[in-house]
Motif scaffolding. Structure first.
Motif, PDB file in Angstrom:
ATOM      1  N   GLU A   7      18.604   3.619  10.636  1.00 12.67           N
ATOM      2  CA  GLU A   7      17.376   4.007   9.921  1.00 12.67           C
ATOM      3  C   GLU A   7      17.656   4.464   8.491  1.00 12.67           C
ATOM      4  OE1 GLU A   7      18.642   7.493  12.489  1.00 12.67           O
ATOM      5  OE2 GLU A   7      18.193   5.420  12.923  1.00 12.67           O
ATOM      6  N   GLN A   8      18.879   4.863   8.205  1.00 11.91           N
ATOM      7  CA  GLN A   8      19.236   5.286   6.852  1.00 11.91           C
ATOM      8  C   GLN A   8      19.460   4.100   5.917  1.00 11.91           C
ATOM      9  OE1 GLN A   8      22.632   7.668   8.037  1.00 11.91           O
ATOM     10  NE2 GLN A   8      21.530   9.540   7.516  1.00 11.91           N
ATOM     11  N   VAL A   9      19.744   2.934   6.465  1.00 11.36           N
ATOM     12  CA  VAL A   9      20.030   1.767   5.634  1.00 11.36           C
ATOM     13  C   VAL A   9      18.986   0.658   5.788  1.00 11.36           C
ATOM     14  CG1 VAL A   9      22.507   2.234   5.489  1.00 11.36           C
ATOM     15  CG2 VAL A   9      21.626   0.792   7.337  1.00 11.36           C
ATOM     16  N   ALA A  10      17.938   0.917   6.555  1.00 11.15           N
ATOM     17  CA  ALA A  10      16.882  -0.074   6.740  1.00 11.15           C
ATOM     18  C   ALA A  10      16.095  -0.248   5.443  1.00 11.15           C
ATOM     19  CB  ALA A  10      15.953   0.349   7.870  1.00 11.15           C
ATOM     20  N   THR A  11      15.887  -1.485   5.051  1.00 10.43           N
ATOM     21  CA  THR A  11      15.085  -1.733   3.856  1.00 10.43           C
ATOM     22  C   THR A  11      13.634  -1.398   4.153  1.00 10.43           C
ATOM     23  OG1 THR A  11      14.952  -4.069   4.476  1.00 10.43           O
ATOM     24  CG2 THR A  11      16.604  -3.471   2.823  1.00 10.43           C
ATOM     25  N   ARG A  12      12.929  -0.981   3.129  1.00  8.25           N
ATOM     26  CA  ARG A  12      11.518  -0.617   3.271  1.00  8.25           C
ATOM     27  C   ARG A  12      10.602  -1.812   3.043  1.00  8.25           C
ATOM     28  NH1 ARG A  12      11.359   4.203  -0.817  1.00  8.25           N
ATOM     29  NH2 ARG A  12      13.271   5.258  -0.194  1.00  8.25           N
ATOM     30  N   ARG A  13      11.104  -2.800   2.315  1.00  3.95           N
ATOM     31  CA  ARG A  13      10.298  -3.982   1.995  1.00  3.95           C
ATOM     32  C   ARG A  13      10.991  -5.218   2.565  1.00  3.95           C
ATOM     33  NH1 ARG A  13      10.077  -2.848  -4.432  1.00  3.95           N
ATOM     34  NH2 ARG A  13      12.242  -2.263  -3.999  1.00  3.95           N
ATOM     35  N   THR A  14      10.207  -6.249   2.833  1.00  6.25           N
ATOM     36  CA  THR A  14      10.805  -7.501   3.309  1.00  6.25           C
ATOM     37  C   THR A  14      11.251  -8.375   2.155  1.00  6.25           C
ATOM     38  OG1 THR A  14       8.642  -8.546   3.457  1.00  6.25           O
ATOM     39  CG2 THR A  14       9.507  -7.509   5.464  1.00  6.25           C
ATOM     40  N   SER A  15      10.605  -8.230   1.002  1.00  2.00           N
ATOM     41  CA  SER A  15      10.990  -9.001  -0.171  1.00  2.00           C
ATOM     42  C   SER A  15      10.623  -8.237  -1.432  1.00  2.00           C
ATOM     43  CB  SER A  15      10.322 -10.379  -0.174  1.00  2.00           C
ATOM     44  OG  SER A  15       8.937 -10.255  -0.394  1.00  2.00           O
ATOM     45  N   VAL A  16      11.281  -8.617  -2.502  1.00  2.00           N
ATOM     46  CA  VAL A  16      11.000  -8.046  -3.825  1.00  2.00           C
ATOM     47  C   VAL A  16      10.902  -9.210  -4.799  1.00  2.00           C
ATOM     48  CG1 VAL A  16      11.871  -6.606  -5.712  1.00  2.00           C
ATOM     49  CG2 VAL A  16      12.196  -5.878  -3.350  1.00  2.00           C
ATOM     50  N   GLY A  17       9.741  -9.375  -5.386  1.00  2.00           N
ATOM     51  CA  GLY A  17       9.557 -10.441  -6.373  1.00  2.00           C
ATOM     52  C   GLY A  17       9.837 -11.828  -5.845  1.00  2.00           C
ATOM     53  N   GLY A  18       9.617 -12.025  -4.534  1.00  2.00           N
ATOM     54  CA  GLY A  18       9.851 -13.324  -3.928  1.00  2.00           C
ATOM     55  C   GLY A  18      11.248 -13.504  -3.365  1.00  2.00           C
ATOM     56  N   VAL A  19      12.113 -12.507  -3.517  1.00  2.00           N
ATOM     57  CA  VAL A  19      13.471 -12.559  -2.965  1.00  2.00           C
ATOM     58  C   VAL A  19      13.474 -11.828  -1.629  1.00  2.00           C
ATOM     59  CG1 VAL A  19      15.877 -11.867  -3.298  1.00  2.00           C
ATOM     60  CG2 VAL A  19      14.515 -12.616  -5.264  1.00  2.00           C
ATOM     61  N   GLN A  20      13.848 -12.540  -0.565  1.00  2.00           N
ATOM     62  CA  GLN A  20      13.934 -11.926   0.756  1.00  2.00           C
ATOM     63  C   GLN A  20      15.044 -10.889   0.777  1.00  2.00           C
ATOM     64  OE1 GLN A  20      10.800 -13.093   2.125  1.00  2.00           O
ATOM     65  NE2 GLN A  20      12.065 -12.454   3.817  1.00  2.00           N
ATOM     66  N   LEU A  63      25.441  -1.526  -5.742  1.00  2.00           N
ATOM     67  CA  LEU A  63      26.476  -0.766  -5.040  1.00  2.00           C
ATOM     68  C   LEU A  63      26.559   0.673  -5.542  1.00  2.00           C
ATOM     69  CD1 LEU A  63      29.258  -3.490  -4.810  1.00  2.00           C
ATOM     70  CD2 LEU A  63      27.926  -2.523  -2.907  1.00  2.00           C
ATOM     71  N   ARG A  64      26.424   0.874  -6.853  1.00  2.00           N
ATOM     72  CA  ARG A  64      26.445   2.238  -7.403  1.00  2.00           C
ATOM     73  C   ARG A  64      25.288   3.057  -6.850  1.00  2.00           C
ATOM     74  NH1 ARG A  64      28.304  -0.331 -12.112  1.00  2.00           N
ATOM     75  NH2 ARG A  64      26.196  -0.606 -12.892  1.00  2.00           N
ATOM     76  N   LEU A  65      24.116   2.453  -6.791  1.00  2.00           N
ATOM     77  CA  LEU A  65      22.956   3.170  -6.260  1.00  2.00           C
ATOM     78  C   LEU A  65      23.132   3.489  -4.779  1.00  2.00           C
ATOM     79  CD1 LEU A  65      20.132   1.230  -8.080  1.00  2.00           C
ATOM     80  CD2 LEU A  65      20.621   3.667  -8.315  1.00  2.00           C
ATOM     81  N   LEU A  66      23.661   2.553  -4.032  1.00  2.00           N
ATOM     82  CA  LEU A  66      23.831   2.762  -2.590  1.00  2.00           C
ATOM     83  C   LEU A  66      24.829   3.861  -2.279  1.00  2.00           C
ATOM     84  CD1 LEU A  66      23.760  -0.914  -1.309  1.00  2.00           C
ATOM     85  CD2 LEU A  66      21.969   0.824  -1.065  1.00  2.00           C
TER      86      LEU A  66
END
Length: 99
Positions: free
Chosen positions: A68-81, A56-59
């Motif tokens: 488009e400003q809040v769309a994630t760039r990746r579908t998962s990180v380290g196996g977490v969707q 939340l602090r980073l956001l």
């Protein structure tokens, strides 16, 4: 962590987060979300809460007026969707009282 869909340990994700925090704050927010999820799945509520708050602090530093400003760039990180969009409302909805 070269394979973003492989299940990474929390230690691996934290190392990735530290690198991203310096180079790509949006990626760091995505990784913080993944860490919050992973710790929640491990029932480590305290750690999950810390990562929710970090996310939340980073956001707070990013605009969130358009999709488009809040769309994630990746579908998962380290196996977490990841969700399709990442903003405070999504984080609060996913983590409720941990936020």
């Amino acid at each position: 962590m070269s394979n973003p869909t492989r299940s990474a340990s929390t230690d691996e994700l934290e190392a990735v987060f530290q690198r991203e925090l310096v180079t790509d704050r949006w990626a760091a927010a995505e990784t913080a979300f993944a860490l919050a999820s992973r710790h929640r799945d491990l029932t480590d509520w305290s750690a999950s809460r810390e990562w929710v708050q970090q996310c939340l602090r980073l956001l707070e530093g990013f605009p969130a007026e358009a999709e488009e400003q809040v769309a994630t760039r990746r579908t998962s990180v380290g196996g977490v969707q990841l969700p399709n969009y990442l903003h405070a409302g999504v984080v609060q909805a996913r983590f409720g009282d941990l936020g």
